[in-house]
Design a protein around this motif. Structure first.
Motif, PDB file in Angstrom:
ATOM      1  N   TYR A 296       0.836  -1.193   0.000  1.00  0.00           N
ATOM      2  CA  TYR A 296       0.000   0.000   0.000  1.00  0.00           C
ATOM      3  C   TYR A 296       0.873   1.246   0.000  1.00  0.00           C
ATOM      4  O   TYR A 296       1.922   1.296   0.633  1.00  0.00           O
TER       5      TYR A 296
ATOM      6  N   ASN B 223      -3.349   0.568  -3.110  1.00  0.00           N
ATOM      7  CA  ASN B 223      -2.396  -0.407  -3.639  1.00  0.00           C
ATOM      8  C   ASN B 223      -2.353  -0.340  -5.161  1.00  0.00           C
ATOM      9  O   ASN B 223      -3.030   0.483  -5.783  1.00  0.00           O
TER      10      ASN B 223
ATOM     11  N   ALA C 173      -7.142   0.976   1.621  1.00  0.00           N
ATOM     12  CA  ALA C 173      -7.021   0.376   2.947  1.00  0.00           C
ATOM     13  C   ALA C 173      -6.843   1.501   3.953  1.00  0.00           C
ATOM     14  O   ALA C 173      -6.273   2.557   3.647  1.00  0.00           O
TER      15      ALA C 173
ATOM     16  N   TYR D 288     -12.670  -8.943   7.028  1.00  0.00           N
ATOM     17  CA  TYR D 288     -11.539  -8.009   7.028  1.00  0.00           C
ATOM     18  C   TYR D 288     -10.341  -8.680   7.687  1.00  0.00           C
ATOM     19  O   TYR D 288     -10.460  -9.697   8.378  1.00  0.00           O
TER      20      TYR D 288
ATOM     21  N   GLU E 204      -3.261  -6.238   7.794  1.00  0.00           N
ATOM     22  CA  GLU E 204      -1.996  -6.556   7.136  1.00  0.00           C
ATOM     23  C   GLU E 204      -0.891  -5.709   7.752  1.00  0.00           C
ATOM     24  O   GLU E 204      -1.000  -4.485   7.823  1.00  0.00           O
TER      25      GLU E 204
ATOM     26  N   PHE F 145      -2.477  -2.093   8.333  1.00  0.00           N
ATOM     27  CA  PHE F 145      -3.552  -1.614   7.483  1.00  0.00           C
ATOM     28  C   PHE F 145      -4.789  -2.496   7.664  1.00  0.00           C
ATOM     29  O   PHE F 145      -4.676  -3.722   7.764  1.00  0.00           O
TER      30      PHE F 145
ATOM     31  N   VAL G 224      -7.682  -4.056   5.879  1.00  0.00           N
ATOM     32  CA  VAL G 224      -8.031  -4.422   4.509  1.00  0.00           C
ATOM     33  C   VAL G 224      -9.386  -5.117   4.546  1.00  0.00           C
ATOM     34  O   VAL G 224      -9.537  -6.164   5.171  1.00  0.00           O
TER      35      VAL G 224
ATOM     36  N   ASP H 176     -12.383  -7.015   2.548  1.00  0.00           N
ATOM     37  CA  ASP H 176     -12.596  -7.804   1.338  1.00  0.00           C
ATOM     38  C   ASP H 176     -13.959  -7.455   0.736  1.00  0.00           C
ATOM     39  O   ASP H 176     -15.000  -7.824   1.271  1.00  0.00           O
TER      40      ASP H 176
ATOM     41  N   SER I 139     -14.917  -0.224  -2.100  1.00  0.00           N
ATOM     42  CA  SER I 139     -13.713   0.075  -1.329  1.00  0.00           C
ATOM     43  C   SER I 139     -13.609   1.570  -1.038  1.00  0.00           C
ATOM     44  O   SER I 139     -13.188   1.983   0.048  1.00  0.00           O
TER      45      SER I 139
END
Length: 358
Positions: A81, A239, A245, A324, A327, A334, A336, A338, A349
Motif C-alpha cells: 500500500y 495499492n 485500505a 476483514y 496486514e 492496514f 483491509v 474484502d 472500497s
C-alpha cells in the motif's frame, strides 16, 4: 544330384545335433519355482555395534522431509500500500470536483495520462485549451462476444460515454478539476453533461481518478524529498490494483483495531473478523422475507406479495457483511476489507475509505 544329396545330409545332421543337445543338457529355466528359502543369522562378536540394515544418506539432517505433492502455485508478494496526498473529492449536482495542491501543467498531465489509461487508444484526448481536456466517446465496459456479434448484425450499437475535465487554478495555489460525463449515441447525438455519480461505471472511474491523483502527488513529494512536511501518514492508502485500505498505525493491538472500526461508524459482526456499515439487525441475509414490488410510475411502487430472498444481488453495499484482516507491512498496519463479492469492488472500497477520512 550330388549337390542335392549333400544339402539334405547337412540339414539332417544339423537337426540331429540340435535335438541331441536338448536331450543331453538340462533346462534350468523353471528351477526358481522349486526354490526353498534359506536364512542364516549373522553372529556378531562381543562388543561390536548392533547391525542395522538401512541406507546411509550423507547430511541427512540437512535434507528436507518429503511432503505430499500439491499443485504448484507461483509465489507472489501481496500488494504494498502506498500513501496518498490529500485530495478533496466533492460530489456536486452536475459534476465531481477535485481540489489538490498542484499547478495547471502538472494537473493537466495527470488528467491526460489518466484518460489515455482507461481508453487505451492513441489520440483520444482532445485538449481544447490549456484548462480543458475532453475524451472521445468510448465504451467503459467491453461487450461480450454474443452482444458484439449481434450489434454487428443489427448495426445497433450501445451508447458510449464522453468525459470532460475542466482544470481551474485556485487563489491558494491549488487546482480544481471538474469532471463531467454524457452519453453519446451511435448517431453522435449527445445528452447534457451530468455528474459521473449518476452512472456506476463512470462513478468508479471518478474514484479511480481520485486515487490516481493522490498517488501521483505523493510520488512527486517523495521525489522532491518533501516528506518532512507531512509528518502524519494519510488515513487512507492505495495499492497497485486501485483498492483502498485504512492506515491504523504501527504495531496496533486488537483493542485499537476495534476502536478504529467503531470510530469510523462501522459495526463488528460476530467473532470471525467481519464488519458491516449497518447494525446486525439491518443486515440483509439469504432467506429473509422481503416484499416483491413493481414500479407504477411517478417514482412509486406497489407491493404484490412477500418472497424469500434467494441471493444478495440487489442488496445495497451497506447491508452486506464483509470479512476483514489486518496486514502488517514495513510502513505500518492496514485494515483491509474484502469487497470482492460486490458488483463494483473499487467503488465499495471507496465508500469504506470515506468513513476513515472524517
Amino acid at each position: 544330384m550330388k549337390k542335392l544329396t549333400s544339402t539334405m545330409v547337412t540339414i539332417a545332421s544339423t537337426g540331429l545335433l540340435l535335438t541331441g543337445c536338448s536331450s543331453f543338457l538340462t533346462d534350468h529355466a523353471d528351477d526358481y519355482q522349486n526354490g526353498v528359502e534359506h536364512s542364516e543369522t549373522l553372529v556378531a562378536p562381543d562388543g561390536s555395534s548392533p547391525l542395522e540394515d538401512k541406507l546411509v544418506i550423507p547430511n541427512e539432517d540437512a535434507v528436507a522431509d518429503l511432503q505430499e505433492k500439491k499443485e504448484f502455485v507461483a509465489p507472489r508478494a501481496p500488494f504494498l500500500y502506498q500513501s496518498m496526498a490529500k485530495v478533496v473529492m466533492m460530489e456536486k449536482e452536475a459534476s465531481v470536483d477535485y481540489v489538490f495542491p498542484a499547478d495547471i501543467r502538472q494537473s493537466k498531465k495527470i488528467v491526460e495520462d489518466f484518460s489515455v489509461s482507461f481508453i487505451n487508444e492513441e489520440g483520444i484526448v482532445e485538449s481544447n485549451s490549456d484548462n480543458r481536456v475532453t475524451t472521445i466517446p468510448t465504451l467503459l465496459t467491453q461487450q461480450s462476444w454474443w452482444r458484439s456479434t449481434w450489434s454487428k448484425i443489427t448495426r445497433v450499437y450501445p451508447d458510449k460515454r464522453e468525459f470532460s475535465f475542466d482544470i481551474l487554478p485556485q487563489d491558494n495555489g491549488s487546482t480544481l478539476v471538474r469532471m463531467q460525463t454524457r452519453e453519446v449515441s451511435q448517431d453522435d447525438n449527445a445528452n447534457d453533461w451530468v455528474s459521473p455519480a449518476e452512472d456506476p461505471n463512470s462513478y468508479a472511474l471518478a474514484v479511480k481518478l481520485w486515487g490516481t491523483i493522490g498517488r501521483k502527488l505523493d510520488q512527486n513529494s517523495s521525489y522532491l524529498s518533501d516528506r518532512k512536511k507531512q509528518p502524519e501518514p494519510s488515513p487512507v492508502w492505495i495499492n497497485g490494483a486501485g483498492m483502498f485500505a485504512a492506515y491504523l498505525g504501527k504495531k496496533v493491538s486488537l483493542e485499537q483495531v476495534n476502536q478504529k472500526i467503531s470510530n469510523a461508524g462501522l459495526y463488528l459482526i460476530g467473532e470471525n473478523n467481519q464488519l458491516s456499515a449497518v447494525a446486525e439487525d439491518d443486515i440483509a441475509r439469504v432467506g429473509d422475507i422481503v416484499a416483491l414490488e413493481i414500479p407504477v410510475g411517478n417514482g412509486k411502487t406497489q407491493k404484490l406479495f412477500n418472497v424469500r430472498r434467494r441471493d444478495l444481488d440487489n442488496v445495497s453495499w451497506e447491508e452486506r457483511v464483509y470479512p476483514y484482516k489486518v496486514e502488517r507491512q514495513a510502513a505500518g498496519d492496514f485494515l483491509v476489507i474484502d469487497v470482492s463479492a460486490t458488483e463494483n469492488p473499487q467503488l465499495t472500497s471507496y465508500f469504506f475509505a470515506k468513513k476513515f477520512l472524517k
